[in-house]
Design an enzyme around this catalytic site. Structure first.
Site, short mmCIF file in Angstrom:
data_model
loop_
_atom_site.label_atom_id
_atom_site.label_comp_id
_atom_site.label_asym_id
_atom_site.label_seq_id
_atom_site.Cartn_x
_atom_site.Cartn_y
_atom_site.Cartn_z
N GLY A 46 0.70 -1.22 0.07
CA GLY A 46 -0.10 0.03 0.05
C GLY A 46 1.05 1.13 -0.08
N GLN A 51 3.23 9.93 1.26
CA GLN A 51 4.55 9.10 1.10
C GLN A 51 5.10 9.75 -0.22
OE1 GLN A 51 2.58 5.07 2.15
NE2 GLN A 51 4.60 4.85 2.74
N CYS A 90 6.41 -0.51 6.27
CA CYS A 90 5.99 0.60 5.55
C CYS A 90 7.09 1.18 4.49
CB CYS A 90 5.83 1.81 6.65
SG CYS A 90 5.07 3.23 5.92
N LEU A 91 6.71 1.32 3.47
CA LEU A 91 7.78 1.86 2.35
C LEU A 91 8.53 3.14 3.04
CD1 LEU A 91 5.97 1.30 -1.03
CD2 LEU A 91 7.76 -0.19 0.07
N HIS A 132 -3.85 0.77 7.59
CA HIS A 132 -2.39 1.44 7.64
C HIS A 132 -2.36 2.70 6.71
CE1 HIS A 132 2.33 1.09 7.43
NE2 HIS A 132 1.92 1.91 6.47
N GLU A 133 -2.99 2.65 5.65
CA GLU A 133 -2.92 3.53 4.62
C GLU A 133 -3.97 4.76 5.09
OE1 GLU A 133 -0.56 3.39 2.64
OE2 GLU A 133 -0.16 1.52 3.19
N HIS A 136 -2.06 6.99 7.50
CA HIS A 136 -1.18 7.90 6.58
C HIS A 136 -1.74 9.12 6.47
CE1 HIS A 136 2.59 6.13 5.90
NE2 HIS A 136 2.15 4.76 5.43
NI NI Z 1 3.14 3.10 5.31
#
Ligand code: NI
Length: 162
Positions: A46, A51, A90-91, A132-133, A136
């Site tokens: 995701g 991000q 997480c990226l 999670h997203e 963000h």
């Molecule tokens: Ni993330």
């Protein structure tokens, strides 16, 4: 399409709240396409607007199954149920993983890229990814929620752990 730079831990934009998308134009569709391309490039599950430095309520998710990739505009959790303990990364934190509690099931409302209202139910990994997203978009990061003592670091070239 283009791969965007993923903002990492310490970048203050990750802590800001994203704004609703009011008009779904070609620019928004382009951003969503770029987000999907970026997600796939990094083998992520995701990615959210902040991000890639865009404070708009945009999310893409891909579980690499027959449903994906999913593009969500202004997603909102309208129902959630249960709990699951999961290991998460997480990226924006490429070397960190930790255990955290996520809802077992969520129901969201969002717009798709054609501006149509959609309702989506996610269980298990999909519920985790959605939760999670959407965090963000509020400037909330998974490291805020980790179960104490479960954070682990993975060497950057240890690709099989991603
Ligand atoms: Ni993330």
């Amino acid at each position: 399409m283009a791969i965007r730079i993923v903002r990492e831990d310490g970048d203050e934009i990750l802590r800001k709240k994203s704004r609703e998308v009011e008009v779904i134009d070609e620019k928004i569709k382009q951003i969503l396409d770029d987000m999907v391309e970026t997600l796939h490039h990094y083998n992520g599950v995701g990615l959210a607007g902040p991000q890639i430095g865009i404070l708009k309520r945009l999310v893409v998710i891909d579980l690499y199954d027959d449903k994906g990739p999913i593009k969500l505009i202004n997603p909102k959790i309208i129902k959630q149920k249960g709990e699951q303990e999961v290991e998460e990364g997480c990226l924006s934190f490429p070397n960190e993983f930790a255990k955290i509690i996520r809802p077992e099931e969520v129901v969201i409302e969002a717009l798709n890229e054609n501006g149509q209202k959609i309702k989506l139910k996610g269980e298990g990994l999909l519920a985790q990814a959605i939760s999670h997203e959407i965090d963000h978009l509020e400037g909330i990061l998974f490291v805020d929620k980790i179960i104490p003592g479960t954070l682990r670091y993975v060497e950057p070239d240890n690709e099989q752990d991603k």
